[in-house]
Design an enzyme around this catalytic site. Sequence first.
Site, PDB file in Angstrom:
ATOM      1  N   CYS A   1      37.503  36.384  34.188  1.00  0.00           N
ATOM      2  CA  CYS A   1      36.927  35.564  35.341  1.00  0.00           C
ATOM      3  C   CYS A   1      35.738  35.108  34.663  1.00  0.00           C
ATOM      4  O   CYS A   1      34.829  35.691  34.104  1.00  0.00           O
ATOM      5  CB  CYS A   1      36.370  36.865  36.186  1.00  0.00           C
ATOM      6  SG  CYS A   1      35.352  35.952  37.568  1.00  0.00           S
TER       7      CYS A   1
ATOM      8  N   CYS B   1      32.165  35.621  36.765  1.00  0.00           N
ATOM      9  CA  CYS B   1      31.535  36.997  37.128  1.00  0.00           C
ATOM     10  C   CYS B   1      32.406  37.979  36.602  1.00  0.00           C
ATOM     11  O   CYS B   1      32.906  38.219  35.438  1.00  0.00           O
ATOM     12  CB  CYS B   1      31.164  37.070  38.546  1.00  0.00           C
ATOM     13  SG  CYS B   1      32.420  36.865  39.720  1.00  0.00           S
ATOM     14  N   SER B   2      32.985  38.738  37.477  1.00  0.00           N
ATOM     15  CA  SER B   2      34.021  39.815  37.049  1.00  0.00           C
ATOM     16  C   SER B   2      35.125  40.012  38.293  1.00  0.00           C
ATOM     17  O   SER B   2      35.299  41.241  38.743  1.00  0.00           O
ATOM     18  CB  SER B   2      33.428  41.199  36.804  1.00  0.00           C
ATOM     19  OG  SER B   2      32.543  41.410  38.003  1.00  0.00           O
TER      20      SER B   2
END
Length: 203
Positions: free
Chosen positions: A105, A108-109
């Site tokens: 990603c 972000c996550s």
Amino acid sequence: MHDHPHPDNELDEMSARVRALETILVEKGLIDPAAVDVIIDTYENRVGPRNGAAVVARGWSDPCFATWLAEDASAAIASMGFEGRQGEHMVAVFNTPETHNLVVCTLCSCYPWPVLGLPPAWYKAPAYRSRAVREPRAVLSEFGVTLPEDTRIDVWDSTAEIRYLVIPERPPGTGGLDEEALAALVTRDSMIGCGQPHRPDAE
């Protein structure tokens, strides 16, 4: 001097800090202990890599389910009871001898919680998020995954709309294993693409 047990004394430093913080928040009425227990139970027992491993094992053993995964991973995964926040729109990508898939990603996550649980710290690290796209082969080698030079590496960028699950190649020598035994071979990292499943002779 007293000799009754103090279980908290056996906790490591981080666990002791978490326990102390939880105690303070409960005493101040800011959190409900029952709600905390539900959250902990959810991430320890109901979501996590074991769910993804079960999906992969089903895909390995059932060609019809593998086809369903390829066509509509969200529905196929939900049919096994694995659904919820961060897993609404799933895409399954299949490793083959010619192609290896890697998930990142970059913003972000974003991560498929229902099948993989919470993301590992390295998945959220800026170094992984940038290098996985720029130099995926080097990143994979650092995780211990060395691929033939002619293997194509496809990098998939998870977003708030779509999350990916890598279906690793089924290890050789597993023809007689049932789904439970197959699931035990599947690693979290293999479902992100930065690892490989265990081989039965290595168990």
